[in-house]
Scaffold this motif. Structure first.
Motif, PDB file in Angstrom:
ATOM      1  N   GLU A 134       0.599  -5.460   4.696  1.00 35.83           N
ATOM      2  CA  GLU A 134       0.378  -4.080   5.629  1.00 35.83           C
ATOM      3  C   GLU A 134      -0.700  -3.058   5.505  1.00 35.83           C
ATOM      4  O   GLU A 134      -1.211  -2.707   6.205  1.00 35.83           O
ATOM      5  CB  GLU A 134       1.819  -3.411   5.670  1.00 35.83           C
TER       6      GLU A 134
ATOM      7  N   LEU B 271       3.400   1.520   9.714  1.00 36.80           N
ATOM      8  CA  LEU B 271       3.111   1.133   8.434  1.00 36.80           C
ATOM      9  C   LEU B 271       3.214   1.891   7.320  1.00 36.80           C
ATOM     10  O   LEU B 271       3.454   1.839   6.092  1.00 36.80           O
ATOM     11  CB  LEU B 271       1.658   0.418   8.279  1.00 36.80           C
TER      12      LEU B 271
ATOM     13  N   ARG C  73       3.867  -4.951   1.465  1.00 37.17           N
ATOM     14  CA  ARG C  73       3.280  -3.812   1.879  1.00 37.17           C
ATOM     15  C   ARG C  73       1.807  -4.256   1.460  1.00 37.17           C
ATOM     16  O   ARG C  73       0.867  -3.232   2.171  1.00 37.17           O
ATOM     17  CB  ARG C  73       3.582  -2.770   0.672  1.00 37.17           C
TER      18      ARG C  73
END
Length: 136
Positions: free
Chosen positions: A77, A37, A74
């Protein structure tokens, strides 16, 4: 004992749930997820900094849409990263693998599928039913 593999976890039939080998296996898996990540986030940041000016409005709109999609990914994440860090703390505290509602074991197979799970399947289903009931 040697490092456990995913197959070892699936085939586990011992009584010593969440022993040191299990904890080490899941800690390594969570740390690997965390690293992936973080590298995705770094790649996105450098990709966005390389943004070129595009004179064509259609091309610019396409690029903007791609960037928006990437940023939404993102953001999801980022939330997962927070959950991973919280789960790593649970491993350090020794309470990993047990349902936060009932205190019962979550189960190795469930944790293999979702290492950040904090609820047993039954507790998760109960929460989802309650959510649906009160959302209507």
């Amino acid at each position: 004992m040697a490092k456990l593999t995913e197959q070892d976890i699936i085939n586990w039939s011992g009584d010593d749930y969440m022993n040191a080998d299990h904890l080490e296996f899941f800690k390594e898996r969570l740390l690997q997820m965390q690293q992936e990540l973080l590298s995705n986030a770094n790649a996105t940041a450098s990709h966005l900094q390389e943004q070129e000016a595009t004179p064509d409005p259609a091309d610019r709109a396409t690029l903007e849409e791609e960037y928006a999609l990437e940023l939404r990914t993102r953001d999801r994440e980022r939330k997962l990263l927070q959950k991973i860090q919280s789960t790593l703390r649970l491993i350090e505290e020794g309470s990993y693998g047990y349902c936060e509602d009932t205190g019962e074991p979550i189960g190795l197979k469930r944790l293999l599928a979702r290492p950040t799970a904090s609820l047993s399947v039954e507790a998760q289903e109960r929460r989802e039913r309650m959510k649906r009931q009160y959302a209507d």
